[in-house]
Write a protein that holds these residues in place. Structure first.
Motif, short mmCIF file in Angstrom:
data_model
loop_
_atom_site.label_atom_id
_atom_site.label_comp_id
_atom_site.label_asym_id
_atom_site.label_seq_id
_atom_site.Cartn_x
_atom_site.Cartn_y
_atom_site.Cartn_z
N GLY A 68 0.77 -1.25 0.00
CA GLY A 68 0.00 0.00 0.00
C GLY A 68 0.80 1.30 0.00
N ILE A 74 4.81 7.85 1.75
CA ILE A 74 3.57 7.21 2.18
C ILE A 74 3.96 6.10 3.16
CG2 ILE A 74 1.61 5.80 1.45
CD1 ILE A 74 1.57 7.44 -1.07
N PRO A 75 3.42 6.17 4.36
CA PRO A 75 3.89 5.21 5.36
C PRO A 75 3.48 3.78 5.06
CG PRO A 75 2.15 6.62 6.26
CD PRO A 75 2.47 7.14 4.90
N ASN A 77 2.09 0.52 6.48
CA ASN A 77 1.27 0.25 7.65
C ASN A 77 2.17 -0.19 8.80
OD1 ASN A 77 -0.51 -1.05 9.55
ND2 ASN A 77 -2.05 -0.86 7.96
N LEU A 78 1.88 0.35 9.96
CA LEU A 78 2.71 0.14 11.15
C LEU A 78 2.94 -1.34 11.43
CD1 LEU A 78 3.98 1.96 13.27
CD2 LEU A 78 1.83 1.94 14.51
N THR A 79 2.05 -2.18 10.99
CA THR A 79 2.15 -3.59 11.35
C THR A 79 2.61 -4.48 10.19
OG1 THR A 79 -0.19 -3.86 10.85
CG2 THR A 79 0.39 -3.36 13.12
N GLU A 80 3.07 -3.89 9.10
CA GLU A 80 3.63 -4.74 8.03
C GLU A 80 4.96 -5.32 8.51
OE1 GLU A 80 3.36 -5.54 4.51
OE2 GLU A 80 1.26 -4.98 4.50
N ASP A 105 3.89 5.55 10.27
CA ASP A 105 2.45 5.63 10.05
C ASP A 105 1.81 6.45 11.17
OD1 ASP A 105 -0.28 5.15 10.03
OD2 ASP A 105 -0.10 2.99 10.32
N PHE A 107 -1.32 7.57 11.74
CA PHE A 107 -2.59 7.13 12.31
C PHE A 107 -2.38 5.94 13.23
CE2 PHE A 107 -5.92 3.92 12.33
CZ PHE A 107 -6.80 4.57 13.17
N GLY A 108 -1.60 5.00 12.73
CA GLY A 108 -1.34 3.82 13.55
C GLY A 108 -0.71 4.21 14.88
N ALA A 111 -3.39 5.94 17.02
CA ALA A 111 -4.44 5.02 17.46
C ALA A 111 -3.95 4.11 18.56
CB ALA A 111 -4.94 4.20 16.28
N LEU A 112 -2.68 3.78 18.52
CA LEU A 112 -2.15 2.82 19.48
C LEU A 112 -1.41 3.49 20.62
CD1 LEU A 112 -0.93 0.29 16.82
CD2 LEU A 112 -3.03 0.21 18.16
N LEU A 114 1.34 5.08 20.55
CA LEU A 114 2.77 4.83 20.47
C LEU A 114 3.52 6.15 20.61
CD1 LEU A 114 4.58 2.33 19.73
CD2 LEU A 114 4.54 3.17 17.39
N THR A 120 10.42 1.97 19.66
CA THR A 120 9.56 1.22 18.74
C THR A 120 9.18 2.07 17.54
OG1 THR A 120 8.69 -0.12 20.54
CG2 THR A 120 7.39 -0.05 18.53
N ARG A 124 10.06 1.32 13.55
CA ARG A 124 9.03 1.22 12.50
C ARG A 124 9.23 2.32 11.45
NH1 ARG A 124 8.75 -3.68 13.34
NH2 ARG A 124 7.84 -3.55 11.27
N THR B 79 -4.17 -1.30 12.86
CA THR B 79 -4.26 0.14 12.56
C THR B 79 -5.41 0.49 11.63
OG1 THR B 79 -2.69 -0.15 10.76
CG2 THR B 79 -1.78 0.44 12.89
N PHE B 107 0.40 -10.16 15.64
CA PHE B 107 1.69 -9.69 15.14
C PHE B 107 1.85 -8.21 15.40
CE2 PHE B 107 3.94 -7.23 11.93
CZ PHE B 107 5.23 -7.58 12.33
N THR B 120 -5.56 -0.21 25.49
CA THR B 120 -5.50 -0.03 24.04
C THR B 120 -5.73 -1.37 23.33
OG1 THR B 120 -3.96 1.82 24.25
CG2 THR B 120 -4.04 0.73 22.12
N SER B 390 -7.21 12.40 8.61
CA SER B 390 -6.03 11.92 9.33
C SER B 390 -6.25 10.52 9.88
CB SER B 390 -5.68 12.87 10.48
OG SER B 390 -6.65 12.78 11.50
N LEU B 502 -6.76 0.34 -1.14
CA LEU B 502 -5.90 -0.62 -0.43
C LEU B 502 -4.77 0.06 0.31
CD1 LEU B 502 -5.75 -3.33 -3.21
CD2 LEU B 502 -7.14 -3.32 -1.15
N ASP B 503 -4.62 1.34 0.13
CA ASP B 503 -3.49 2.02 0.75
C ASP B 503 -3.99 3.15 1.65
OD1 ASP B 503 -4.49 3.04 -1.57
OD2 ASP B 503 -2.57 3.46 -2.50
N ARG B 505 -2.96 4.47 4.15
CA ARG B 505 -1.99 5.35 4.79
C ARG B 505 -1.65 6.55 3.92
NH1 ARG B 505 -3.48 3.92 9.22
NH2 ARG B 505 -4.17 1.83 8.83
#
Lengths: 545, 545
Positions: A68, A74-75, A77-80, A105, A107-108, A111-112, A114, A120, A124, B79, B107, B120, B390, B502-503, B505
């Motif tokens: 993506g 373009i970030p 996704n934080l969890t890729e 990322d 938003f990630g 939202a979390l 972080l 961390t 990332r 996320t 993960f 969270t 955002s 699909l993206d 972010r």
């Protein structure tokens, strides 16, 4: 294999190294040496046509649509899961020296909860790598921290105590009259860089890597050594500036038929950088500087190989040398990258495997299409592991190149294709197009042994016969004689699209039959009429039918 | 609109409510009352054909392929922004009573060092909702905490002090001889549940909601009230157990032509639950219980509407009533869901907007296809907001239904389609198919005003003419007379696929022309030959051309 040295150049064309191009007007002995010691993948394609999208594919082993991150900044996704995440459970830490073009990322992170300044978040933001020195070069040079990079500090500590030594010293040329030509302009390519070679970005990056290898001693490591050259600014220090004579430059791959043809190319060709690169006089000066930057890179790579040898690490270190994408350099009346000709998406890819099992393939070249997402699973296999399912290992889309190194089990048939993607809605040419929904400005290519087919969301397709037209000058996209070929390749892209691994959170075992059996066996049978029917199935040891 | 009441039933067919089906052999006065007060979307389609995938589409406003949670127990990426995330910046907190079927992305949690027992993690595990009481019913009943749910505690505190009152009391029937028939078997449908109605899962869930609304007073809220019925176990308390006579049941929608036809359906029909549902004697008992569960739900919804009225909240609360999917109930010789006939993917969807602007549409029905991903943007618009860029707000794939409520700006043309997806690789039928790559077991339907077209990765397509064959009994997927229709619908799916977001972010502004101008204006011009050329462009106030 214990160590992994993952060397990436930036914007290095596939045909700008000696081992791939016998007509090159300068030598790349150290890159050629690598090819002699390993396997050269002559038709390696990046999955993204620009830095960010390509790199995120390298780092995740996944196509651009899957991860993506379609363009720069373009970030992911934080969890890729990235290369570093896949190697960590195998006991190999992954370090970064140089460029990644990755960002956190936001938003990630929000939202979390972080901490954006915490460890961390930094890992990332660096695509999973542990940062030794991160240096995005030109991508950082115009940001708020311009003049504040580690390289700026290095130049200041070497006597250039000014606000922005990156620009004023390393990326400006000195005209004959002593004035400076900014690297933000193309004419700077006509002049030698003010910075001496030994303090150049390429030299400094190499020094950092040598220090790293010395410090690590016998501990295993993966080092992503990521040079920002030969990416523009096209300015290079002496003696590389004078290396190639303009009369020895290759002729641009272009044809009058390409003007006023496909509308996406027309819009590309209308960009200022394309117009300037289409002017042979302007192109010539820049091209010489570009070649000089490659010769300079080759020189410093020689220092790196030498140090690896001195440290005794040549025998247990796998080396991958590649680039994130190419450079049009005036081919097809275009400049920069972001589109899908070989000039932009075909890259050098050399893999040296020190294992005895790879002795039989040393010095060979692979001529079937391969993909840059193949590098990640190659590294994982090289250190003796398998992708960890709990990290989404089953969702890597690349295939290990190890069979090509050992000569056993090479790819055949439908595996011999490469898919690349671009989204030209991010470039200046967007301004020349009508206001459109973003996804419509996307295109993707499928390259087979013979063909390259480009599918557009907004425009008609393009087709090139690489056997008979290796320079991609004759567009068969509308030719009635090739409808069946186009249909087959459309089907290939359809198959590719449906096989994308878009749901990396699905545990691999959920797709396996034993897993389904296990679900049934744990006593969650449904659809049975009564207890007697359940008992009969249990007696038959088959709760599934 | 200040409050949002988002009521979801589980496995409730579109045609099992009185306002949608005049031939229904029992009454649903309280659901019908809702339809009279609002707009009923008669052709609402879920995006996923099973609980988990459908719910994650409701919660994210995105197609299954986009959010990636293709089946039950597959985590939503940590996320992904959900309804709760989109409403929070608008001052509305979202609460959960009942089922979500969501799980924490392990993960992501591990990669980010998220404490899996922290606040969270719990919010993400609950799809962004603040948990009042989470209760996944049958989905939790066979897990390690079986007998340990809040509902088990409730039953124990009401005199059923045993290990697993969920199973032994609420989901077992009492045979005439006094013995228990487990809800894990279909024959339990023949007998009344042991639990009395007022202690049933449906009654208890409603009581929790009433307590919640009372506690909240005048504060704004969004409550996701998510019943686990009429999902199996098909066991219902008196008086609902005797409500419908077997002789009044609808005839199953099935035809002899459907046997031995499409290979995916053949595999579905071979599953035990399909075989049992194809036996009319067995189906009849279960079907009566299913209808009874719906009547019971309707009764308790009446208590809920009454309380909302008593609290004075009817005038400022938007109510959405829907279901995550249907139930084959023997149609097409199949049981359960997971495939793409209307029996499985068409659901009730009623929206009551208390605003005066919606007065003109009360009691009306919308007959164009709509999608369940439309609920999220409807809620956002109802509380006066716009999706927050955002938070990935630009990446919501549903469209607000508000135009249908106000009568202004209804959808037309190509918007009138619904896409649904299934992945039958997760079901028992997988065992009857050859060992295959997981993505091949996927299919997707596009439903237009007239047609439903099902595209398979492994098998040929299916096509139904809903005007002339509303029960979907005549498969035109191979009929030579309909090639053009199939081709058009294939194009429609192609267009859908290429427009998937699909993206998420990518910041929305990256796609806008002003953003591109801003990039150029901040002084990062590339492609210029020299300073003079830059100055000329700056004088013309156009760095882009």
């Amino acid at each position: 294999v214990r160590n992994l040295l993952f060397v990436m150049a930036d914007q290095l064309r596939w045909d700008a190294i000696g081992c791939a191009n016998g007509d090159l007007p300068f030598a790349t002995p150290n890159i050629d040496d690598l090819a002699a010691r390993g396997v050269r993948f002559d038709r390696a394609y990046t999955q993204g046509a620009t830095c960010g999208s390509s790199r995120m594919s390298f780092y995740t082993g996944r196509y651009v649509t899957s991860h993506g991150a379609r363009y720069n900044e373009i970030p992911l996704n934080l969890t890729e899961a990235t290369l570093a995440d896949h190697l960590r459970p195998l006991g190999v830490e992954s370090y970064l020296i140089g460029k990644t073009h990755s960002v956190l990322d936001p938003f990630g992170a929000a939202a979390l909860g972080l901490d954006p300044t915490g460890a961390t978040a930094q890992i990332r933001a660096d695509a999973g790598f542990k940062r030794v020195v991160r240096y995005d070069g030109v991508a950082a040079a115009n940001s708020p921290d311009s003049g504040q990079t580690a390289y700026d500090d290095f130049l200041r500590s070497n006597g250039y105590d000014i606000a922005n030594p990156w620009h004023d010293i390393a990326n400006s040329g000195r005209r004959n009259d002593g004035s400076s030509a900014s690297g933000w302009t193309m004419e700077s390519g006509l002049w030698p860089a003010i910075v001496p070679d030994e303090l150049s970005e390429t030299a400094w990056t190499t020094d950092l890597a040598i220090d790293f290898m010395r410090d690590k001693g016998a501990a295993p490591w993966c080092l992503h050594l990521s040079y920002i050259k030969p990416h523009w600014p096209y300015v290079v220090s002496e003696p590389y500036h004078q290396l190639v004579d303009q009369s020895d430059l290759p002729v641009a791959k272009r044809s009058a038929h390409e003007v006023g043809g496909h509308p996406a190319m027309t819009a590309f060709q209308a960009m200022r950088i394309s117009r300037n690169f289409s002017d042979d006089a302007k192109r010539a000066g820049v091209h010489c500087a570009y070649f000089g930057l490659i010769a300079q890179l080759d020189h410093h790579l020689g220092r790196l190989w030498g140090e690896l040898e001195r440290l005794g690490r040549s025998n247990d270190t796998m080396i991958v040398f590649t680039s994130d994408h190419g450079d049009y350099m005036g081919d097809h009346w275009m400049g920069e990258k972001d589109y899908l000709h070989d000039s932009a998406i075909r890259v050098p890819l050399i893999v040296v495997d020190p294992s005895a099992g790879a002795d039989s393939t040393r010095g060979s070249a692979v001529n079937v299409p391969t993909e840059c997402i193949d590098v990640l699973p190659t590294f994982v296999e090289a250190v003796g592991g398998e992708p960890d399912a709990s990290l989404g290992g089953g969702w890597i889309e690349g295939q290990s190149l190890v069979p090509f190194l050992t000569g056993v089990g090479k790819r055949t048939g439908s595996d011999q294709v490469a898919v690349s993607e671009t989204d030209y809605g991010f470039r200046e040419m967007r301004d020349a197009l009508p206001e459109l929904e973003a996804p419509l400005l996307r295109a993707r290519s499928i390259t087979t042994e013979r063909w390259k087919y480009i599918e557009h969301d907004l425009f008609g397709p393009q087709l090139f016969d690489l056997d008979n037209d290796p320079d991609e000058l004759i567009d068969l996209g509308q030719h009635s004689g090739y409808a069946a070929v186009r249909s087959d390749l459309t089907d290939g892209l359809h198959q590719w699209r449906n096989s994308l691994k878009l749901d990396p959170r699905t545990p691999a075992h959920r797709f396996a039959r034993p897993g389904l059996g296990a679900v049934a066996a744990r006593g969650f049978p449904i659809g049975f009429w009564d207890e007697a029917e359940i008992q009969t199935a249990k007696d038959a040891r088959d709760l599934l039918r």
